[in-house]
Structures are given as C-alpha cells and as structure tokens.
Motif scaffolding. Sequence first.
Motif, PDB file in Angstrom:
ATOM      1  N   ARG A   1     -83.407  -8.378 -28.464  1.00  0.00           N
ATOM      2  CA  ARG A   1     -82.729  -9.678 -28.542  1.00  0.00           C
ATOM      3  C   ARG A   1     -81.956  -9.858 -29.836  1.00  0.00           C
ATOM      4  O   ARG A   1     -81.192 -10.810 -29.978  1.00  0.00           O
ATOM      5  CB  ARG A   1     -83.755 -10.802 -28.380  1.00  0.00           C
TER       6      ARG A   1
ATOM      7  N   GLN B   1     -81.112 -12.501 -38.181  1.00  0.00           N
ATOM      8  CA  GLN B   1     -82.476 -12.250 -37.725  1.00  0.00           C
ATOM      9  C   GLN B   1     -83.356 -13.486 -37.908  1.00  0.00           C
ATOM     10  O   GLN B   1     -84.185 -13.796 -37.045  1.00  0.00           O
ATOM     11  CB  GLN B   1     -83.058 -11.052 -38.477  1.00  0.00           C
TER      12      GLN B   1
ATOM     13  N   ALA C   1     -82.547 -15.911 -35.157  1.00  0.00           N
ATOM     14  CA  ALA C   1     -83.108 -15.447 -33.883  1.00  0.00           C
ATOM     15  C   ALA C   1     -84.609 -15.719 -33.808  1.00  0.00           C
ATOM     16  O   ALA C   1     -85.133 -16.117 -32.760  1.00  0.00           O
ATOM     17  CB  ALA C   1     -82.825 -13.958 -33.703  1.00  0.00           C
TER      18      ALA C   1
ATOM     19  N   SER D   1     -86.750 -18.223 -31.220  1.00  0.00           N
ATOM     20  CA  SER D   1     -87.532 -17.459 -30.256  1.00  0.00           C
ATOM     21  C   SER D   1     -88.688 -18.284 -29.704  1.00  0.00           C
ATOM     22  O   SER D   1     -89.171 -19.233 -30.330  1.00  0.00           O
ATOM     23  CB  SER D   1     -88.075 -16.182 -30.911  1.00  0.00           C
TER      24      SER D   1
ATOM     25  N   GLU E   1     -93.301 -10.447 -34.901  1.00  0.00           N
ATOM     26  CA  GLU E   1     -92.328 -11.116 -34.037  1.00  0.00           C
ATOM     27  C   GLU E   1     -90.948 -10.496 -34.170  1.00  0.00           C
ATOM     28  O   GLU E   1     -90.202 -10.438 -33.191  1.00  0.00           O
ATOM     29  CB  GLU E   1     -92.281 -12.610 -34.369  1.00  0.00           C
TER      30      GLU E   1
ATOM     31  N   LEU F   1     -88.535  -8.912 -31.153  1.00  0.00           N
ATOM     32  CA  LEU F   1     -87.125  -9.203 -30.914  1.00  0.00           C
ATOM     33  C   LEU F   1     -86.274  -7.941 -30.966  1.00  0.00           C
ATOM     34  O   LEU F   1     -85.196  -7.884 -30.374  1.00  0.00           O
ATOM     35  CB  LEU F   1     -86.611 -10.220 -31.933  1.00  0.00           C
TER      36      LEU F   1
END
Length: 735
Positions: A399, A409, A412, A416, A604, A608
């Motif tokens: 992702r 990042q 994102a 998330s 995490e 991603l």
Amino acid sequence: MTDTDTQPRHRELGLTDHEYALILDGLGRTPTDVELAMLSLMWSEHCAYKHSKKLLRRLPTEGAHVLVGPGENAGAVDAGDGLAVAFKVESHNHPSAVEPFQGAATGVGGILRDIFAVGARPIAVLDSLRFGEPASSQRSRYLLEHAVAGIGHYGNSIGVPTVGGEIYFEQSYEQNCLVNAMAVGLAPHDRLTSAAAAGPGNLVLLFGARTGRDGIGGASVLASAELSGGTGGDGGDHAKRPTVQIGDPFAEKKLMECSLELLDRELLASLQDLGAAGLTSAASEMASKGGVGLDIDVSRVPLREADMEPFEIMVSESQERMLCVVEPRLLDQVTAVCERWEVQAAVIGEVTASRHFRILRGSELVGEIPVELLVDDCPLYDLAPERPTTTLYGGGDQRVATDADPATQLKALLASANIASRLPVYEQYDPVVQSRTVRRPGEADAAVLALPVLSASSGAGGEPIPGIAVAIDGNGRRVAVDPRAGAAEVVYECAANLACVGAEPLGLTNCLNFGNPEKPHVAWQLVEAVEGLAQACRDLDVPVVGGNVSLYNESPEGPILPTPVIGMVGRLPDVRHAGRLGFANPGDRIALVGDFNPRRDGSEIAKLHGSAPAGALPGKDVVALRSAHQRVREGVRTRAFTSAHDIAEGGLLVALAECCIAGGVGAIVTLPDGLDPFGEDLGTAFIVSGPTEALAGLRVIGAVGGRELNVEGLLKLPVSELSAIHGDGLAALVS
C-alpha cells in the motif's frame, strides 16, 4: 445419506469415541438423551478447557492485591479503602461471526453478569475487536458495523459506559472475527460473593428471563469447533444462527439491580450467572464448588415455549438469567425483592448431600450424573506442539512503496485501518454514563475512572480523589512473528498504557484467542504465548486473576493470527492528576523515555509494504523497562509531565503525530541518530513532554510549539493535515 446421518449421536454432539467410553465407564450405563446433551456441553472445549487447562496452571495468580483469583465468575483486586475491583474479559467470537449484532450484544450482557454475580456493580465495559480488511471485504465491513452496533446497544441501554477498547484488521480474521468484551465492577470487600452452593435442604432459585430455545448448543456447536466459512456477505454460517443467543439489556438492568439488592440484604447463600451451557453449567459448577449435589425439576422452569424437552431446558443459553441458593426461611424476602424489580423467580430445585446432579420432570427422573463426572472428569489433553517451518500467514497488498519518503509513509500509516482514529466506532458508545469517567477514549492511553470518595472534602479542598485505570491490548501480528515474545509484549504494553495515566497495575485478565489446538503449529503458538504471558507477569509482578480461552478460531482458509488479549486494572492515588497523551504547552520540551530498540519485523509499516508477519522481535531489558514505566508513572502523578504516550504501533513518528493531533499543537523534533522512525518495540518506551527542569536526566529530542510536526531531516507536515488524515482514515475504509 451423509456422514452426519450415520455417525453416532455422541459424535454429532462433539464427543470423541474415547470420551464417550469414559462417560459409559463413569455412569456404568448408557446415558439418557438429557445426560448426553449435558455431558457433551460440559466436556466441550468451551466449558472444560481440555486443551488449555494444563497450560493455564503456568500463569502466576497470587499477589498482594488479589482478593479473588481464577475460578469464580470474575477475579477481584483490592483498590484500597475497603473497595474491590472485579473484572474479567471473555470472548463471543463465533456467535459474532454468525450473527454479529446479537453475538456482540450478548457478549457484553454475559460479561456484565459475571461481574454482578460476584457482588460488584458494573462501572465500565471495554472491547477488543478483530475483523478482516475493511477496504476489500464487504463481509468485514458488515461484521464491524453490526458488532459495534450490538456493543453500543447493550452497554448504552443498560447504563454502563464503554470507556475503551481496540480494533485491528487483518486478513486472517476475515471468516472468524474476534469480539472480546471486558467488564469492570466495584464492590465493598464484604459483598464479594462465591458461586459455591451450600447447605443441603437449601432451595435453588432461578430468576430473570424465561427459558427458550435460543442459544441451544452454543457452547459446543459454535465455541468448540471451527467455522465452516459459509457464504453470504451478511455473516455466513447461516445454519448456526439458532445457536446465537438473543439479548435484552433492559431485562438485564432489572436483573442486575435485583441481584445487587439481594446481596446487599444478605439474602443469598450463593449466586451464579447462566452463560454457556445454561442451567447445566451454572448448576453443576455451583454444586462442584460447594461439594454438594443438586436436584433440578425442569417442569418448574418458566418457559417461553411450552413444548420444550428436558435436554433443551437444561442446555438452553437464553440470556438474562441467574441461579441462586436460598435458605427456605428467606425465600419470601427473596421473592418480594424479585417482584419489586419485576423479575420472575421460581424455585426449581434444592441442594442435596448426594454429590449427584439429578434432573427431574415432576416425579419422573430423566437424568442423574455424578457431579465429579460432569465437571471434573473430562480428560485433559497434552498438546503436541511443533514449530512451523514456514510462515503461516501471507503478506497483503503493498500500500506504500518501501522507498517512499518519510512524509508519505507517515501519512499512509495514519490513514491505515490499524492506526487511524477510532472515533467512528467509539462515538457510538456512551463513555460517561454513571459520571465516573475522567479520561475517555482518545484522551489518554488508558481509561480513568473515579472511585467513591470517603471524605466529603475530597477534591474540593485539595484532598485526593482515588481512581482506577483500565486498558485492554493485543497484537496478533506481532505474536505471529514470535508467540512468546509477542505475548509478553502485550502485557508490557498494557502496563505502559496504565503508566501513561499514572496508574500502577493491580492485576490482569486474559482472553486467549487461537486456532485449532489439535494442529501442531497452533499448539506451538498457544504454548509459547502462555509462556510469554507468564514470564511478563512475573517480570512486572502482575498476577492473573481470571480469563477466558477461545480456541478453534479457524476457517477453511486457516487459523486466525494468534491473539492473546490482556485487560489490566491499575490504581491512581488522585484522578485529578491523570495523564493525557496530547501535547499541550508551547515551549514544553519533548523527551524519549526507555530503552527503545525498534525493528520493522511484524510492524505496521511492514504490513503496508506487503510483508508477511515474520522475522524477529526486539529483545527486552526488563530492568530498564520497569524503570521506564516507573519514571513515567511518577512523572505523571507529580504533574512533572504535561503529557505521556507510549510508542506503539507505527513507531516513533506515529506516536509523535498522535501527540500533536490530540493536543492540536505542533512540535520540532530531532530523532536520535540511527533510530528507525517506523520500527516498533512495544511496551518499552514513551514520549513525554513537560518543562525543561522536569525532564532532567531524560533524552530530550525536541520541543512543543507551532502548527507543524517538524522532524528535522525527515518531514515537515501541518498538524491540521495529519489530523484530517488520521480522523478520516477508518471512516473512508468502512463507508
């Protein structure tokens, strides 16, 4: 003709041939239909813990504050001033996967009954939820929406605040969601009540809702076997829906007030709630704990359906029912209290000295089972653990690119599913009813609740207002990487959350959610996780006072991520000094507390990037960890720290962003050389802010101020943009 049509009845009910042979030997004859139904439930995984009971003996259960340990409806710890805090977490996973609204709602109802069954008034609910990926699954969005609605419906209606919780989304929960509910209650020490039946000749009284066919077989059909992975975007496994209980929170409210008044007036010899396996479990466990026998006459049980068979009455899991033992001389007073609360009550049996559980229909004996056979003689199995040679869980879609800049990042991560704001969920819950809540969801890392004060001047004239803090945590992704270290991390992180509000742990409860323990790789996960929990409890001197095991969380696609969930209760000397997570005062310095050694395995950001949960977790210096927790706890209690937040999922940059978002203010930060901004090392380190002098001896990394999160050499982003991304992330995924 199908295999099911030809297999023996005991197999249909979940008993193995070996277990059935033990039953034949224990009875000395063939069981009747009602006896077989009762034994199949009491010997199910859900009731007997036959694959986990030996393991659970490794958990430390003694401590200075323990008042009630494992074995009762809920554990209890001493909160000071003669008050006990009762608490427990339980699962309602399979029912919620089949019918999410009622499954989740009755999960809340059941855990609340566990609390007032020991004599405590429920004051809080927390929940721990797991679903499949919401962006790609209509089923996961459906389960989330309806499970959350069920939790809110029951808690809001009964008047118990939902003060905290957690939600994670992973592909492995797609067919088998997890709904774990925790409840907390208060009682004077002398009102704590046992479920042990006593006194041959005393009466057994059932009070609450009438008994129906809802929930029949729930403990064996749902909670002790894998789900089939049935089709349908609205929940799947449709044929199992009759096994899901139906809840009525308004009936439970009356039942709760009635039960507490009966206990206040000392009218009951014992009290037990009816949950899994219904009357069978409640009555037999009361008899076992008291070393007595019971006679139950099913013809005296108030029914919703007149044509129910004895076995249906004995195994029904209809909600909002309690069972108690009453001395005959007190019966009139008990029934008068029940009438005042409009709660139906009926004497359905009596205590005997026989050590047998007899089931009658009027004058007809329809079943008789030795209590030991029913409760104690289920065989306990040794697991056959084998460490898997390959990764059990795959990676997902990428992702965000691995070489994306830090700002991309971070954004994102904040958007998330596992990190975005939970406001769309917890705004459906009432967190402040009962007027005890001092820190509500989103304000701090743990919920904070005020305790009753003994002095009228407390709080007003500078006298402290004592309180408790409660947190619930789990991280299946990291436990999948290393079950032992990952499970220990859950305990450390839960304690870290309490430290951030200034609370010292008193005890914990656990819910162990795993796949099929008969499979060697799942058995290995379970054994390793329990060892990790036990070690972490010893490391922090936090005893286990109760819990729940939920196994067979598995579908044809495979097992769930191994998911031990920890609920922890701690005490604060003064809730007026409870910590907050958000930065507040421009000019405050920001410091990093703790021995922080982040890695990306199981993180995490690794998710991603599309990576599977594999690799290794950071080692822990337990002495340094305890020291960091103590430093933060004392800094919060003395008001030296303006804010405190543990560094958890997403790593240091996410923690800094969350502090800025919660406080609505920016920060200028310089990260220590070589520190991975997105690596994780849960439970070990904190971000704190405060005046320069308050942070003496700590590793200062920046200052509060401005409207941006400015991490020198990495990124500069407006707090308003971060707040919007974080606030809209989950809502965008589930809409």
